[in-house]
Every structure is written in structure tokens, then in C-alpha cells.
Design an enzyme around this catalytic site. Structure first.
Site, short mmCIF file in Angstrom:
data_model
loop_
_atom_site.label_atom_id
_atom_site.label_comp_id
_atom_site.label_asym_id
_atom_site.label_seq_id
_atom_site.Cartn_x
_atom_site.Cartn_y
_atom_site.Cartn_z
CB CYS A 13 -0.97 0.03 1.20
SG CYS A 13 -0.34 0.00 2.93
NE ARG A 19 -4.44 1.48 1.63
CZ ARG A 19 -4.73 2.33 0.58
NH1 ARG A 19 -5.37 2.18 -0.57
NH2 ARG A 19 -3.50 3.19 0.46
#
Length: 201
Positions: A13, A19
Site C-alpha cells: 500500500c 492496508r
């Protein structure tokens, strides 16, 4: 590409604090649920960020809470900037967004066949016939062969088409716990079928 066991999955990410660390730790939770203490011998999961602003930092607190809430472990994590060598070592690269896929392929153009947006991989995985993959047994070489074949099958299902806008994973940084929970749900929606295909019961 590693060319050897264990099968290696790299999550990417932007900052490597929300994430991709959630994906890393939720993937390992899913692997451990299936194979227990053999997990580390069969699958290696790591992550990195296209930007190095948070290198060395722990997971963002709401991301860590979401991982713990789902039975994963958030301890021992340290963010890192993605390097070409990380891509070289991965058999499957899953990025949060199409923009990050572009970044990865600028680093390593030869990784195109094994690099996907996370949601794209999950969408295409449903088109793969698991029965056509190499047989499964909880042995490193067999899992590795099955994983490489699975990635090739998903790439064939992609058939050169670009990812869809809805394949991208929204950035939850600075948002509330409910937003993080939704993003974690979307991560799990790809990772659970991926691990089930790689390590069938």
C-alpha cells in the site's frame, strides 16, 4: 521471483501502516487457521509501502485493533519502504490500488504476471478451477507448486485486461474504526478464498 518454497505473498500500500499490514497479518491468521504450526514452512507473507514516510513505525492503531479483533497478531510489525528486491522475492504481489501496481511495475516490469490489485485478484480467483491445480499436501514444495500455478491461472483469467476501479481498496488512514472494519472485510473477502485455494482442507 523466489523459485523456491515457501510460497511468498507480498502486500503493498502507500505507507505500510494500514492496508498492507492488515492484509499481511490477516493472511497469516488465515494460513495458521488451516495448517497450524506448519504455517511458516508453507507460506511467507510480508508487506511494504510505496512511500517510506513511516519506515520503522508500528501498525496504525485502528488497523492493529482490527487485526486483533479478527484473531490476528499485530505485535512485531515495523513498516518498510518497498524495494525492488522485495518484489523479486515474491511469488504473488497484491497491491491496494492500481496506482500502486503501476509503481511496482516501474520497479520490476518482469513482475507483471504475478502482480495484481487485491480486489482484482479476488474477483478473478472465482474463475479459477481449483481441481486443475497441482495436488495439495501440507509440504513446502507442493504448496509452492500449487501457489505458482494458482497465480498463473488467475493471470490467465485476467487475459491482459486492466483492473476495475472498484478493485481498489480505499485508504482508511485518518478514518474511524468503522471505516477500518469495512476495509478489513474487503481484505478478508479476497484472502480467505485465496488461502482456501492454496491450502484446501
Amino acid at each position: 521471483m523466489t523459485g523456491r518454497a515457501p510460497f511468498s505473498v507480498l502486500h503493498v500500500c502507500m505507507g505500510n501502516i494500514c492496508r498492507s499490514p492488515m492484509a499481511e497479518r490477516l493472511a497469516m491468521r488465515a494460513v495458521r487457521e488451516r495448517v497450524g504450526d506448519k504455517a511458516d514452512d508453507l507460506v511467507y507473507v510480508s508487506s511494504g509501502g510505496t512511500g517510506g514516510w513511516h519506515a520503522g513505525e508500528e501498525m496504525n492503531p485502528p488497523a492493529a485493533r482490527e487485526v486483533r479483533r479478527r484473531g490476528g497478531e499485530d505485535t512485531g510489525f515495523a513498516a518498510r519502504k518497498l524495494l525492488g528486491e522485495h518484489v523479486d522475492a515474491a511469488d504473488l504481489v497484491l497491491a491496494a490500488t492500481a496506482e500502486q501496481v503501476e509503481y511496482i511495475l516501474e520497479l520490476r516490469p518482469d513482475a507483471a504476471g504475478r502482480t495484481f490489485v487485491l480486489g482484482e485478484f479476488g474477483r478473478l480467483l472465482s474463475e479459477v478451477n481449483g481441481a486443475a491445480l497441482p495436488p495439495y499436501a501440507p509440504a513446502p514444495d507442493l504448496v509452492y507448486a500449487r501457489g505458482v500455478a494458482l497465480v498463473e491461472a488467475v493471470d490467465q483469467a485476467r487475459d491482459g485486461q486492466p483492473p476495475l476501479a472498484e478493485d481498489d481498496l480505499d485508504d482508511p488512514w485518518g478514518r474511524g474504526d468503522a471505516f477500518f472494519a469495512r476495509v478489513a472485510d474487503e481484505i478478508d473477502a479476497t484472502l480467505q478464498p485465496l488461502v482456501a485455494a492454496l491450502l484446501p482442507a
